[in-house]
Design a protein around this motif. Structure first.
Motif: not given
Length: 196
Positions: A17-23, A34-43, A113-114
């Motif tokens: 979730s957005d909150d989990q990625f922020f955490e 950075e998160r690619n929303l189309k592929t789900g990859e995290i860079w 804040q986020k």
């Protein structure tokens, strides 16, 4: 030369979730994610080298001095991620950014804040040795699509500056001595001798 981003591929069963990625970003504050929303990859982005970091610092100091005097908006450095509806990456992080004060003040304290859910009015991307010009040009085109008013892509190796505007017009300046903030940042002039 610094390497390209490390790409972490998550299985489809893991949806942050957005909150989990922020955490995740807060726990790993030494990394730029950075998160690619189309592929789900995290860079996992590599840090800048000393020379690029120094030039980016000079850019931030000049922009910051103008922001402090002008008082019509607030500035951000490269560690800020913006969550923008319709973006392909989440969050989007320019090397420097500026947002008009009335737009910033319209956000809730939690949103401020986020990762702020707002597209900056002005962004700068400073090409480092690990960046390809083409990838940064695509990123600038996305910034325009998302709503920036003015953007600068500074290519130190080619001594060129690509200027992007909300109306879709673009310019490429060869070895300019200064850059103007135009109507978006009236009175702001970047001394390029500290950037080249």
């Amino acid at each position: 030369m610094l390497s390209s981003p490390l790409v972490l591929t998550l299985p489809p069963s893991i949806q942050l979730s957005d909150d989990q990625f922020f955490e995740l970003c807060q726990i790993n504050h030494d990394l730029r994610l950075e998160r690619n929303l189309k592929t789900g990859e995290i860079w996992i982005m590599t840090p800048a080298g000393g020379e690029t970091g120094n030039r980016n610092f000079s850019l931030i100091v000049q922009l910051g001095s103008w922001v402090k005097q002008d008082k019509t908006g607030i500035g951000f450095d490269s560690s800020t991620g913006f969550r923008i509806r319709g973006a392909t990456k989440d969050p989007m992080s320019p090397d420097a950014a500026w947002v008009r004060l009335e737009r910033w003040n319209a956000l809730t304290p939690e949103q401020q804040q986020k990762f702020p859910p707002i597209c900056p009015d002005f962004v700068v991307e400073l090409r480092s040795p690990s960046d390809t010009l083409k990838s940064l040009q695509k990123k600038m085109e996305e910034w325009v699509r998302l709503g920036i008013q003015l953007g600068w892509l500074i290519d130190r190796s080619g001594r060129q500056v690509y200027i992007y505007r909300q109306d879709g017009s673009q310019d490429c300046l060869q070895n300019p001595e200064t850059l103007s903030g135009e109507m978006v940042l009236p009175g702001f002039v970047l001394d390029m001798s500290e950037i080249w």
